[in-house]
Scaffold this active site. Sequence first.
Site, short mmCIF file in Angstrom:
data_model
loop_
_atom_site.label_atom_id
_atom_site.label_comp_id
_atom_site.label_asym_id
_atom_site.label_seq_id
_atom_site.Cartn_x
_atom_site.Cartn_y
_atom_site.Cartn_z
N ASP A 108 -38.47 27.78 -11.57
CA ASP A 108 -39.78 27.17 -11.79
C ASP A 108 -40.40 26.72 -10.47
O ASP A 108 -41.63 26.72 -10.32
CB ASP A 108 -39.64 25.97 -12.74
CG ASP A 108 -40.97 25.56 -13.36
OD1 ASP A 108 -41.75 26.46 -13.74
OD2 ASP A 108 -41.23 24.35 -13.47
N CYS B 161 -49.32 29.22 -20.05
CA CYS B 161 -48.42 28.27 -19.40
C CYS B 161 -48.78 26.84 -19.78
O CYS B 161 -48.00 26.13 -20.41
CB CYS B 161 -48.47 28.46 -17.90
SG CYS B 161 -47.42 27.30 -16.98
N TYR C 64 -46.91 24.69 -22.81
CA TYR C 64 -46.12 23.52 -22.44
C TYR C 64 -46.67 22.25 -23.10
O TYR C 64 -45.90 21.36 -23.48
CB TYR C 64 -46.09 23.35 -20.93
CG TYR C 64 -45.00 24.14 -20.24
CD1 TYR C 64 -44.12 23.52 -19.37
CD2 TYR C 64 -44.86 25.51 -20.45
CE1 TYR C 64 -43.12 24.24 -18.71
CE2 TYR C 64 -43.87 26.24 -19.82
CZ TYR C 64 -42.99 25.61 -18.96
OH TYR C 64 -42.00 26.33 -18.34
N TYR D 142 -44.49 16.58 -20.20
CA TYR D 142 -45.41 17.46 -20.91
C TYR D 142 -45.95 16.85 -22.20
O TYR D 142 -46.94 17.33 -22.75
CB TYR D 142 -44.73 18.81 -21.17
CG TYR D 142 -44.38 19.47 -19.86
CD1 TYR D 142 -45.39 19.95 -19.02
CD2 TYR D 142 -43.07 19.57 -19.41
CE1 TYR D 142 -45.10 20.51 -17.79
CE2 TYR D 142 -42.77 20.13 -18.18
CZ TYR D 142 -43.79 20.60 -17.38
OH TYR D 142 -43.50 21.15 -16.15
N GLU E 150 -43.93 34.55 -20.89
CA GLU E 150 -43.42 33.17 -20.94
C GLU E 150 -42.12 33.13 -21.73
O GLU E 150 -41.17 32.45 -21.33
CB GLU E 150 -44.46 32.25 -21.58
CG GLU E 150 -45.56 31.78 -20.63
CD GLU E 150 -45.09 30.70 -19.67
OE1 GLU E 150 -43.90 30.32 -19.71
OE2 GLU E 150 -45.92 30.21 -18.89
#
Length: 218
Positions: free
Chosen positions: A44, A134, A138, A164, A206
């Site tokens: 990441d 993304c 999230y 998140y 993803e």
Amino acid sequence: MSSTAQFIRQSEPHWQAYVRHDFVCRLADGTLPQACFRHYLKQDYIYLFHYSRMFALAMYKSENFTQMQTARDSLNAVLDEIQLHIAFCREWGIGEAELFAEQESSALIAYTRYVLDCGLTGSLAELYAAIAPCMLGYAEIGRWIKEERQIDENHPYRAWIDTYADSAFQQSAVEMTHFIDNLCQPLTPAQLEKAGHIFTTATRMEAAFWDMGLNCSL
């Protein structure tokens, strides 16, 4: 129905495979092996480098100062996040030298280069259609875990979940949704269809990124 809502609906079942991936579910339950989480953190970090490039490209592709300001704000937020990510990795026993030496996985190469290619060859709307899964995914994951799971102070991944599920991140996702909806408003049906296809492809990637994390693969 808004463009982003339509993109999410059209991306099924890939969207559910992404936001309810086994990596996500095991992270939510606290049963995800820590080796998998550390591998994900290192990959990441590299993703955030390319994520910065995506918003820098969005600045270049912008057609007015409002669009440029949005891209700049996103880029600044990612650059700040990178420093926080380095500090978070340190808490997990991953030093900067290890981060800098990490090999880029095949899944990460495929995903980030796809998004950048969409931006280089397509419109600003197409670039954001590739970027959107993304942040929007999230945000949904963070919200879902907070609403459906009991996260006590001893949960090993509480800090990640809190990031998140936090109201600031959730609001950023709402603002991104509105921005993309406005970008898509003047598009023709054919252009919307292409943007939707891009969104679905990025969503699939993803899910592949979670696969990479769960398998500790390169």
